[in-house]
Structure formats: structure tokens, C-alpha cells
Design a protein around this motif. Structure first.
Motif, PDB file in Angstrom:
ATOM      1  N   PRO A   1       0.774  -1.169   0.055  1.00  0.00           N
ATOM      2  CA  PRO A   1      -0.006  -0.024  -0.066  1.00  0.00           C
ATOM      3  C   PRO A   1       0.887   1.253   0.050  1.00  0.00           C
ATOM      4  N   ARG A   2       0.399   2.338  -0.746  1.00  0.00           N
ATOM      5  CA  ARG A   2       1.341   3.496  -0.733  1.00  0.00           C
ATOM      6  C   ARG A   2       0.756   5.000   0.138  1.00  0.00           C
ATOM      7  N   ASP A   3      -0.510   4.586   0.986  1.00  0.00           N
ATOM      8  CA  ASP A   3      -0.835   5.280   1.725  1.00  0.00           C
ATOM      9  C   ASP A   3      -0.267   4.889   3.170  1.00  0.00           C
ATOM     10  N   ARG A   4      -0.328   5.872   4.119  1.00  0.00           N
ATOM     11  CA  ARG A   4       0.174   5.523   5.573  1.00  0.00           C
ATOM     12  C   ARG A   4      -0.575   4.314   6.148  1.00  0.00           C
ATOM     13  N   VAL A   5       0.134   3.507   6.852  1.00  0.00           N
ATOM     14  CA  VAL A   5      -0.523   2.071   7.324  1.00  0.00           C
ATOM     15  C   VAL A   5       0.282   2.057   8.892  1.00  0.00           C
ATOM     16  N   ASP A   6      -0.128   1.148   9.416  1.00  0.00           N
ATOM     17  CA  ASP A   6       0.532   0.492  10.803  1.00  0.00           C
ATOM     18  C   ASP A   6       1.337  -0.405  10.360  1.00  0.00           C
ATOM     19  N   VAL A   7       2.450  -0.746  10.696  1.00  0.00           N
ATOM     20  CA  VAL A   7       3.322  -1.829  10.491  1.00  0.00           C
ATOM     21  C   VAL A   7       3.745  -2.889  11.563  1.00  0.00           C
ATOM     22  N   VAL A   8       3.658  -3.744  11.351  1.00  0.00           N
ATOM     23  CA  VAL A   8       4.068  -4.735  12.350  1.00  0.00           C
ATOM     24  C   VAL A   8       5.587  -5.090  11.957  1.00  0.00           C
ATOM     25  N   VAL A   9       6.538  -4.837  12.372  1.00  0.00           N
ATOM     26  CA  VAL A   9       8.154  -5.267  11.913  1.00  0.00           C
ATOM     27  C   VAL A   9       8.383  -6.803  12.595  1.00  0.00           C
ATOM     28  N   GLY A  10       8.624  -7.650  11.917  1.00  0.00           N
ATOM     29  CA  GLY A  10       9.055  -8.745  12.473  1.00  0.00           C
ATOM     30  C   GLY A  10      10.283  -8.834  13.319  1.00  0.00           C
ATOM     31  N   SER A  11      10.447  -9.999  14.104  1.00  0.00           N
ATOM     32  CA  SER A  11      11.619  -9.904  15.049  1.00  0.00           C
ATOM     33  C   SER A  11      12.803  -9.981  14.263  1.00  0.00           C
ATOM     34  N   GLU A  12      12.957 -10.710  13.148  1.00  0.00           N
ATOM     35  CA  GLU A  12      14.066 -10.792  12.173  1.00  0.00           C
ATOM     36  C   GLU A  12      14.612  -9.436  11.943  1.00  0.00           C
ATOM     37  N   ILE A  13      13.793  -8.701  11.565  1.00  0.00           N
ATOM     38  CA  ILE A  13      13.984  -7.361  11.137  1.00  0.00           C
ATOM     39  C   ILE A  13      14.655  -6.424  12.511  1.00  0.00           C
ATOM     40  N   VAL A  14      13.672  -6.534  13.563  1.00  0.00           N
ATOM     41  CA  VAL A  14      13.914  -5.690  14.794  1.00  0.00           C
ATOM     42  C   VAL A  14      15.208  -6.055  15.043  1.00  0.00           C
ATOM     43  N   GLY A  15      15.629  -7.428  15.032  1.00  0.00           N
ATOM     44  CA  GLY A  15      17.080  -7.732  15.575  1.00  0.00           C
ATOM     45  C   GLY A  15      18.068  -7.063  14.925  1.00  0.00           C
ATOM     46  N   LEU A  16      18.020  -7.108  13.391  1.00  0.00           N
ATOM     47  CA  LEU A  16      18.848  -6.367  12.715  1.00  0.00           C
ATOM     48  C   LEU A  16      19.127  -4.733  12.946  1.00  0.00           C
ATOM     49  N   ILE A  17      17.714  -4.199  12.976  1.00  0.00           N
ATOM     50  CA  ILE A  17      17.598  -2.851  13.591  1.00  0.00           C
ATOM     51  C   ILE A  17      18.311  -2.334  14.577  1.00  0.00           C
ATOM     52  N   VAL A  18      18.120  -3.282  15.597  1.00  0.00           N
ATOM     53  CA  VAL A  18      18.777  -2.897  16.905  1.00  0.00           C
ATOM     54  C   VAL A  18      20.405  -2.952  16.854  1.00  0.00           C
ATOM     55  N   HIS A  19      20.518  -3.825  16.134  1.00  0.00           N
ATOM     56  CA  HIS A  19      22.338  -4.141  15.812  1.00  0.00           C
ATOM     57  C   HIS A  19      22.749  -2.742  14.968  1.00  0.00           C
ATOM     58  N   GLU A  20      22.088  -2.510  13.979  1.00  0.00           N
ATOM     59  CA  GLU A  20      22.484  -1.298  13.221  1.00  0.00           C
ATOM     60  C   GLU A  20      22.378   0.133  13.611  1.00  0.00           C
ATOM     61  N   SER A  21      21.346   0.099  14.228  1.00  0.00           N
ATOM     62  CA  SER A  21      20.666   1.700  14.742  1.00  0.00           C
ATOM     63  C   SER A  21      20.799   1.875  16.105  1.00  0.00           C
ATOM     64  N   CYS A  22      21.285   0.788  17.076  1.00  0.00           N
ATOM     65  CA  CYS A  22      21.610   1.177  18.438  1.00  0.00           C
ATOM     66  C   CYS A  22      22.869   0.525  19.027  1.00  0.00           C
ATOM     67  N   GLY A  23      23.082  -0.670  18.477  1.00  0.00           N
ATOM     68  CA  GLY A  23      24.463  -1.185  18.831  1.00  0.00           C
ATOM     69  C   GLY A  23      25.599  -0.423  18.027  1.00  0.00           C
ATOM     70  N   HIS A  24      25.759  -0.469  16.946  1.00  0.00           N
ATOM     71  CA  HIS A  24      26.745   0.285  16.364  1.00  0.00           C
ATOM     72  C   HIS A  24      26.912   1.711  16.827  1.00  0.00           C
ATOM     73  N   PRO A  25      25.797   2.595  16.708  1.00  0.00           N
ATOM     74  CA  PRO A  25      26.115   4.073  17.075  1.00  0.00           C
ATOM     75  C   PRO A  25      26.222   4.092  18.624  1.00  0.00           C
ATOM     76  N   SER A  26      26.145   3.053  19.563  1.00  0.00           N
ATOM     77  CA  SER A  26      26.637   2.993  20.597  1.00  0.00           C
ATOM     78  C   SER A  26      28.185   2.674  21.193  1.00  0.00           C
ATOM     79  N   GLU A  27      28.998   2.338  20.020  1.00  0.00           N
ATOM     80  CA  GLU A  27      30.259   1.902  20.352  1.00  0.00           C
ATOM     81  C   GLU A  27      30.909   3.271  20.396  1.00  0.00           C
ATOM     82  N   ALA A  28      31.867   3.284  21.622  1.00  0.00           N
ATOM     83  CA  ALA A  28      32.377   4.500  22.068  1.00  0.00           C
ATOM     84  C   ALA A  28      33.475   4.794  21.368  1.00  0.00           C
ATOM     85  N   ASP A  29      34.272   3.738  20.710  1.00  0.00           N
ATOM     86  CA  ASP A  29      35.381   4.036  19.803  1.00  0.00           C
ATOM     87  C   ASP A  29      34.732   4.958  18.553  1.00  0.00           C
ATOM     88  N   ARG A  30      33.737   4.438  17.875  1.00  0.00           N
ATOM     89  CA  ARG A  30      32.932   5.174  16.935  1.00  0.00           C
ATOM     90  C   ARG A  30      32.689   6.465  17.384  1.00  0.00           C
TER      91      ARG A  30
END
Lengths: 446, 479
Positions: free
Chosen positions: B234-263
Motif C-alpha cells: 500500500p502507498r498510503d500511511r499504514v500501521d506496520v508490524v516489523v517482524g523480530s528478524e528485522i527488529v534484531g537487525l535494526i537494533v544491531h545497526e541503529s542502536c548497537g553500532h552507534p553506541s560503540e564508544a570508539d566510533r
């Protein structure tokens, strides 16, 4: 060292035959390497590696076993050989099996070793100083990057009495410069020689891109004509080259599952060469991992797929001959070259009514390798081109398109080539700026 | 010399030659791979890697040298080399490198598999892997499977780490992993590709726990249906359930990596990039109160499992985002010194050639209390994206994109048609802020995380439950 490496390889081949294998190849690599890593315009760490690595190919009754030993104690091999001959009796015939090739004469490549690289490996700090200083001639804030120097000797012995040896040196470097709140630029360089001129130009280019890309503005995603720098096109063309490995085709990881040699796959402007004989590029080699003499080859010639990259196994399965690109299991390119065309960078830009000039990218990922659906996100300098002129720096955007479209839409090739290699450009790549039309871009929606 | 003596000999040499800090690590991997294509064995690979890495601080500069030539003479030369290269670069150092004080371990530990890696013969393992091909090939009706490539890995990683300030850790961790690539194709309809990785620490018991027979049968059937039945998103605004496989990747990429203090401090700026998190941002809001992300190396079975890091610091769970706030970063002893905190044990090295750098381990979105049915029951018009193929994120970890592979329309609180290639392209803050409900089922997925120069790939788990986002506009992938 030559005699020692060949002697080691010969002994292991003998041991393999003694253990009961029909065929064996042993590749011994002795490598010393040093790397100066830079962050915030100072060294963050300096690293040195000294190692010998053994790669062993074994075949019995057409069963294939490979062994990699990154350890120098030869007694570590005793137990694995016992285990592996046992494996050979319990696994099946490999569909990729082909006999080890007959030994052939290999003509050595000249000029693969530069003693200055070996000398500087002991203390590359003055090279670090050079690139930091050169970058800071521009009004930038700081730089990060690395300079890597290596000296490698490799010896290959096969159970068909093939014996090969080669020595080479290499330099790989990249630098990223930062200026102001949002300006950044990145460039790289590589060579078989110590090339201070390339390092200096790399630093100056990264710094200029950083300074010029300050104060970026947002643009809407859409369809743009894009002038790709050697950094970003080096990354994307690396994916094409990897997909040109015949093994990638067998593994379902290639757009060339849908194309055969002789078919048009790209714009006639594009010629892509795998060139292991370019003695300026640091993966140059005279023989591959099976002892086949390497050769320059056109993978794509004026838009037509000319050949996949083969070792003897994939070649046998596809009823052709090896292109000298082994890898025992998976063939791979050595050095990639896109020959320069007729345009200066200024002329490429002047050919664009509304488009983008992109310095760099990372994170190219595919939804589907067979269809070639991919996206990649820009990093570093990115500029809007309007009516043939660069008008302003703009914020990050994604290229979200397909590789077949990208290849077909290449419309002009820059004249000057650059020797590029960094994190996102795995194989040394000689490549100019390239213009492609009607490329789809994308951006986060919220 | 016995292994332990190699480590202490090198450490002593470095100290005598003038290192203010030294850390020696004897590090080995013993690995077996089986490569199978369409049920036939392409080949079997065996690899052994063993060498010693020495890290030193000399005159405020950090040096790292490694070798696999494990003689007394070679190790003496190694120490000399590490000291010399560090000293040579120290004249360019403006901020001398120092390590924080830490409570270091003196421990010997190992993971004991329930089913040891050698409890099945290679022929039995191959038989099991071949069965997967039969399942895949028999799960399609109209489409073809031109390729089902599978790589099976076993690895035993052993390390002896000793530091000049009395840290000593000996660890043995076996791991098992699988990669597979499936192409489902109909010349008239195109193709669907699925590339997936599974992995855990432990032994062959994981072959049962992966339940791959059942999962392959199910997913291949779905991919065939996508070819023939899937509709556009659908191209209109919708509610989205993001599956756990993607949630796992998202937290790795957008929480874990930016939280690396050396970075955050710019050490990886030319490689893996910088971070949208800047020094001083602890406590700033990044998402809704439903958002808590944890990195925990101590989860039994985790692909990124360890109890002490490669600087001999004890591992512990780190609450990187806590109830929607940026809470804690991943630290080694260098960044801990700069931040004035204790290292939380996040330094890992891939192998003997690799310097220890800040890495994630098992990173997951903390589960909530919703069943899947509860997550979707009040969605009138929405999308459920269960799995993905393409993704990427910018080098500050802010703008990210995920393309769904298996995805469904949700109508009136129920899953409906399959949709093809929905694109979730969103900023980090928008993603975490749009979450209004979190599933209760925590699932983990395996990955190999890349960072450093030379690049180091280390095993990690990425995990989470399904989460619900409100009012999202999805894109669609190019054709």
C-alpha cells in the motif's frame, strides 16, 4: 625465501600423496604487512603482521577437500591428514571436480617488487605525516584513514610437478577528511610501488571534497543523471565483477544467471577488464591458484558479456577453458580496469541538466542477486548538478535501482583513471569518473 | 614452549623493552566447512589458524603485532617490532593513549556442547544437510529451485589472554553455523532469493534447535506464493508490524553500532563511520518508552557468547537504550578512560591477527507483553514484514532501509495477501519513536558483524520480538 617456500610446498604435496590422495596442490604464502591507522589526524594504532599461510587442495576419487593452515607448525598437519583421508572415503564425488592442470611455463611479471615498500614497512609514520599534512593544506578539521604496506611471497606446487613462485609488494591507502558540521570527502590509492605522489593526491582530493561539501541542503529523491566518482563506481563495478565469477552463477548469486557470453548486458560505452598483468595494480600475478598463467581479459566489451571468470572446475562444467582466475573452488577477479573514455570531469558534469555528482558510498546490498535489485547509500561529498554546473552540496541519498539498469544507462566515461582500493572496493580498480542516466534514488520518508 | 608460556614470555619481553601496557593473546580457530549445492557436496574445507597477537602502549602510542611463527626467537622479534612501530608513531600523537583501571579476570572457562561437534560422523552430517535439499525441492509446485546452496560450519575458538596488569583468561568456545541461499524461479515471473545465516555457540544440539526442516518447508512454499500471488505494498500511511528478524537487525545497526564508544570518538571514521550519538548525549530521548535495547555477551548459546572480553574485563549486560533514552555505550579500556567510566567488557578480536576493538555480542530489543494476535488485532489497514533481504544504513547510523521478503497485508486485524518488496526507509529516531507495542516472544538470529581495519568479522546474535509502528508510509523496491 623462494627455496624454503617451494621446499615446504613440495613436502606437503608429498605428504598428501603418501596419505593416499590422488592429487594435491599446495600454495604457501609468506607475508609481512604493516598498517598505520589514522583517526582525528593522529595515529590511532600501528599494526604489523608476519605470517605464513598454507593452502592445500586435495582430491581423491573426485572428492574435493581443501585445507587452510594459518599456523607455522607443520606438525599441526599430521592429524588433519589422517582425518581428511577418512573424509574422502565418506563424502561424494564433487560435481565441480576437474583434474589438476598440466604444468605450463609461466612468464614472470616484471616490476612487482618495490624495495622502498619493504623499507617503509618498518616505520610508515612519515607517510602518515605526509597525508595528514597534505590534507590539512585545505581548510578542513581532521582526517581519518590508513596506509597499508605489504610484501608477499607465494609458492605453488602441484602433484603434477608444477612449481611456481612469485614475490610482490603492495601499497593501499585511503583517507577521509572532515570539514565543518557536515563536510566530508574520501579518496583512496593503491600501487605495487611506494607512490608518495598518489598518497598526496589522495589526501588533497579527500580534503577538497570535504571542504566543498560543507553546508549541505536536502533534495528530493527521484530519477537523476549521476556522475559517479571512481570510489563509488569502483564499489558497484566490484559487485558486477564478483557476479561474473562462474561460481557466483552456480550459487545463485549473479545477474549473469540470466545472461550468456555474447549477450548485451550493458551500454556499449562500458568495457570491463580483469587485468592481472597491470604491474601498477597490487593484485597483479603471473599465475593463479591452479598454476594457470593469468592473462588480461575483457569481461564486458562495449556492453557485451565476453566471458565469465573461470578456474578449471567451473570451466569444465560450462564446457569452456579456465581464464586463469582460480581460486580452487571459486574463481575471482585480480585487478579491475575500466579504460578511460573521452570526457574530462568538467565535460561529464556539463552534459547533465539535473543530476548528482557522488564522491563515495557504502553498504551496497541486494534484495535479489539474480534480478540485481540493490541499493547503496552515499557517504561523503554529494553535489547537485543543474544545467551543466555543480551548484550546491546536498545531503545523503540512496541509489536504489537494479544493476542491469545501471549498466545499460552508462552514457559517458571520463578520460582520466584513478587507482582505487579501500574497505568497499575489494579488488584494486583502475577506473575513471562515469556518467549514468536516469538512476533511481531514494531517501528515508520519516 | 607450552601455549601459556608463549604468552607470558612475549608479555615479559614487551615489559622489559619499555611497554607501559602490554597484552598478549594466543588465539586459535579450528574450523570445518561443508559446501553443498542442490544436495551434492562441492567440497569439504578444514582450516586451522593459530598465532599470537601482542598489543602495547609505548610513549602514548598503540602498537599491535602478530605472528603465527611461534618460536622464542620469533616472539622476541615480535615484541621488538611492536615496541618499535608504536614508538615510531608516537611523535605524531597529540592525545596519548591510556587505558582505564579495571577489575580483570583470572579465569579459565569453556562452553560444553550438549552434543559434541564430533558426535556425528561427516557422512551423517552430510546426510542431514542433503535432506534439506529434498525438502526445499519438494516444497514447490510450479516454480523451480535452480539453486539451493548451503554451507555448514563448525568452529572451536580458543584464547589465552594475559595483560601486564595481571589479567588472565583462558577460554574455549565451540560454535556451529549455517548459511544458505535459495533461489525460487519461474522464467515468466522472475525470481525470489533468500540468503540466511544461522548460528550459536555450543554443539550439534543446535541442528535440532534450528528446526530447519520445518522452516525450509514453510518458507519455500511462501516464496513460491510470492512469485504468483503477491501484490504491491500500500502507498498510503499504514500501521506496520516489523517482524523480530528485522527488529534484531535494526537494533544491531541503529542502536548497537552507534553506541560503540570508539566510533563516537572518531576512531573508525574512515571505515565503519561515525555515530549520530555524540559525547554528552547519555540521557537524551531516542524513542518511545517501549524501547529498551540490551547487549549481553553472557546469554548461554549466543553466537556472540563470552564471559570475559579480550582485555580480560568481565562481560555483563549493557542497557544501551533504556525506556527510550540513550543510556550506556559499549566500552573498552581506552574509551572507558576518556569517558571516566569502567570498561563494560566489549573488546573482541576476530583472530590472532586482529587487535581487540569494541564489538557487540548478543544485542536484542527487550520484549514486551503483546502476543502476535494482540499486535495486529486493532490494525484496520496495515502491513506485517516478517523477513528481509536488502538493507543498509548510513555511516552515522541514522537513515536506514529494509526491504521485506516475506510480508503480508493486514486488514481488519487479520493477515491477508502477500505483498512484494515493501520498503521501510526510516530514521533511527523515527523508528524507535513510532513503536507503540512490543511482542513478548524474543527470538535471536545469527550474524557476522564487520568492523575494523583490517576488517574483522565476529559472530553475533541479533534479537527481538515483533514490534508495532503506527502511521508509516512504505516505499516499494525498483523492478
Amino acid at each position: 625465501m623462494k627455496d624454503t617456500l617451494l621446499d615446504t610446498a613440495n613436502k606437503i604435496v608429498g605428504k598428501a600423496v603418501e596419505a593416499g590422495f590422488d592429487e594435491s596442490m599446495v600454495l604457501v604464502e609468506d607475508k609481512r604487512e604493516s598498517m598505520l591507522k589514522i583517526a582525528n589526524s593522529e595515529p590511532s594504532v600501528i599494526q604489523f603482521w608476519d605470517s605464513v599461510k598454507l593452502k592445500i587442495y586435495l582430491a581423491k576419487n573426485k572428492r574435493i577437500i581443501t585445507v587452510e593452515v594459518d599456523a607455522s607448525d607443520p606438525s599441526m598437519l599430521d592429524k588433519p591428514f589422517e582425518e581428511l583421508i577418512n573424509y574422502a572415503g565418506r563424502i561424494m564425488e564433487s560435481p565441480f571436480y576437474a583434474p589438476i592442470p598440466e604444468p605450463v611455463e609461466v612468464k614472470p611479471l616484471p616490476e612487482l617488487v618495490d624495495d622502498r615498500i619493504i623499507e617503509y614497512m618498518g616505520d610508515p609514520s612519515s607517510l602518515g605525516e605526509l597525508v595528514i599534512e597534505a590534507a590539512h593544506r585545505e581548510r578542513i578539521d581532521y582526517v581519518a584513514g590508513m596506509i597499508d604496506l605489504s610484501h608477499r611471497e607465494k609458492a605453488l606446487v602441484t602433484s603434477r610437478d608444477g612449481e611456481y613462485y612469485e614475490e610482490s609488494t603492495g601499497m593501499t591507502a585511503y583517507l577521509r577528511a572532515f570539514a565543518g558540521e557536515d563536510g566530508s570527502g574520501q579518496w583512496s590509492a593503491c600501487s605495487t610501488k611506494l607512490r608518495r605522489d598518489k598518497l598526496e593526491e589522495m589526501a588533497e582530493t579527500a580534503a577538497k571534497y570535504a571542504f566543498d561539501s560543507r553546508n549541505r541542503v536536502d533534495i528530493e529523491p527521484g530519477v537523476y543523471d549521476i556522475v559517479f566518482s571512481p570510489m563509488i563506481m569502483g564499489n558497484l563495478i566490484g559487485y558486477i565483477a564478483r557476479m561474473a565469477s562462474a561460481f557466483s552463477v552456480f550459487m545463485g548469486m549473479s545477474i549473469f544467471m540470466k545472461a550468456k557470453p555474447g549477450e548485451k548486458v550493458a551500454s556499449e560505452k562500458l568495457t570491463l577488464i580483469d587485468d592481472p598483468h597491470n604491474t601498477e595494480l597490487p593484485n597483479s600475478t603471473s599465475f593463479d591458484d591452479e598454476g594457470i598463467p593469468t592473462k588480461p581479459k575483457r569481461v564486458i566489451e562495449t556492453g557485451v558479456l565476453k566471458t565469465l571468470l573461470h578456474n578449471t572446475k567451473t570451466a569444465s562444467k560450462m564446457n569452456t577453458v579456465s581464464t586463469g582466475n582460480a581460486g580452487w573452488i571459486s574463481p575471482h577477479p585480480w585487478n579491475l580496469v575500466i579504460p578511460g573514455g573521452d570526457y574530462s570531469l568538467k565535460e561529464l558534469i556539463s552534459d547533465v541538466r539535473r543530476g548528482l555528482l557522488i564522491n563515495n558510498n557504502w553498504y551496497t546490498r541486494l534484495q535479489n542477486h539474480v534480478e540485481g535489485i540493490f541499493s547503496t547509500i552515499t557517504r561523503d561529498a554529494l553535489f547537485l548538478i543543474e544545467n551543466g554546473r555543480v551548484t550546491k552540496p546536498v545531503k545523503k541519498i540512496r541509489i536504489a535501482d537494479t544493476f542491469p539498469n545501471l549498466l545499460k544507462n552508462i552514457s559517458a566515461i571520463g578520460g582520466r583513471t584513478y587507482d582505487i582500493r579501500w574497505w568497499e572496493v575489494r579488488w584494486p580498480t583502475r577506473i575513471p569518473y562515469i556518467l549514468a542516466r536516469n538512476i533511481h534514488t531514494s531517501k528515508h520518508i520519516i | 614452549m607450552p601455549d601459556e608460556d608463549l604468552v607470558f614470555y612475549t608479555l615479559k619481553q614487551a615489559g622489559e623493552m619499555g611497554a607501559s601496557y602490554a597484552e598478549a593473546r594466543l588465539h586459535s580457530h579450528d574450523t570445518r566447512h561443508i559446501l553443498i549445492r542442490n544436495g551434492t557436496v562441492i567440497g569439504v574445507e578444514r582450516s586451522i589458524s593459530k598465532g599470537l597477537g601482542l598489543r602495547v602502549i609505548v610513549d602514548g602510542a598503540l602498537g599491535y603485532a602478530s605472528t603465527n611463527k611461534l618460536t622464542r626467537e620469533s616472539l622476541h622479534n615480535l615484541a621488538e617490532r611492536a615496541i618499535r612501530i608504536a614508538r615510531s608513531s608516537s611523535r605524531l600523537i597529540r592525545k596519548p593513549i591510556e587505558f582505564s583501571e579495571a577489575r580483570l579476570g583470572r579465569v579459565d572457562y569453556r562452553v560444553s556442547p550438549a552434543k559434541p561437534l564430533d558426535s556425528l560422523g561427516i557422512d551423517e552430517k552430510i546426510k542431514r544437510l542433503q535432506d534439506y535439499w529434498s525438502i526445499v525441492n519438494n516444497s514447490v509446485h510450479k516454480a523451480k529451485i535452480p539453486v539451493f546452496f548451503l554451507m555448514y560450519n563448525e568452529d572451536v575458538e580458543e584464547k589465552i589472554v594475559a595483560t601486564s596488569d595481571s589479567g588472565y583468561i583462558h577460554s574455549v568456545i565451540p560454535r556451529i553455523g549455517l548459511f544458505y541461499n535459495i533461489v525460487v524461479m519461474d522464467p515468466g515471473r522472475g525470481s525470489i532469493q533468500r540468503w540466511r545465516q544461522l548460528g550459536a555457540s555450543g554443539g550439534l544440539e543446535w541442528l535440532d534447535k534450528f528446526s530447519l526442516e520445518e522452516e525450509l518447508r514453510r518458507e519455500v512454499g511462501v516464496y513460491e506464493r510470492i512469485l504468483y500471488e503477491a501484490v504491491s505494498p500500500p502507498r498510503d500511511r499504514v500501521d506496520v508490524v516489523v517482524g523480530s528478524e528485522i527488529v534484531g537487525l535494526i537494533v544491531h545497526e541503529s542502536c548497537g553500532h552507534p553506541s560503540e564508544a570508539d566510533r563516537i570518538l572518531g576512531r573508525e571514521a574512515a571505515q565503519a563511520g561515525k555515530s549520530f550519538i555524540k559525547p554528552g548525549m547519555i540521557g537524551e530521548r531516542i524513542g518511545s518508552e517501549h524501547v529498551t535495547v540490551v547487549d549481553d555477551p553472557t546469554i548461554p548459546g549466543g553466537y556472540g557468547y563470552y564471559l570475559y572480553d579480550d582485555e580480560a574485563v568481565p562481560a555483563r549486560p549493557k542497557y544501551l537504550y533504556h525506556r527510550g533514552l540513550i543510556n550506556e555505550h559499549l566500552h573498552n579500556r581506552w574509551t572507558a578512560k576518556i569517558y571516566g567510566v569502567e570498561s563494560n567488557g566489549s573488546a573482541r578480536a576476530m583472530d590472532y591477527r586482529s587487535e581487540p576493538i569494541i564489538r557487540m555480542s548478543n544485542t536484542y530489543f527487550k520484549p514486551g507483553d503483546h502476543s502476535f494476535e494482540e499486535l495486529i488485532e486493532d490494525i484496520r489497514h496495515g502491513v506485517y514484514i516478517k523477513s528481509y533481504m536488502e538493507w543498509n544504513i548510513d555511516d552515522e547510523r541514522w537513515s536506514q532501509r529494509y526491504i521485506g521478503l516475506e510480508a503480508y497485508l493486514i486488514e481488519g486485524g487479520e493477515l491477508k495477501q502477500l505483498i512484494r518488496n515493501p520498503v521501510l526507509e526510516i530514521t533511527t529516531k523515527s523508528f524507535y519513536s513510532a513503536i507503540d507495542a512490543v511482542g513478548k516472544d524474543l527470538r535471536f538470529y545469527a550474524g557476522t558483524c564487520g568492523k575494523g581495519e583490517p576488517a574483522q568479522g565476529v559472530p553475533v546474535w541479533l534479537g527481538g520480538p515483533d514490534v508495532r509502528l503506527r502511521n508509516i508510509r512504505l516505499g516499494v523496491a525498483p523492478k
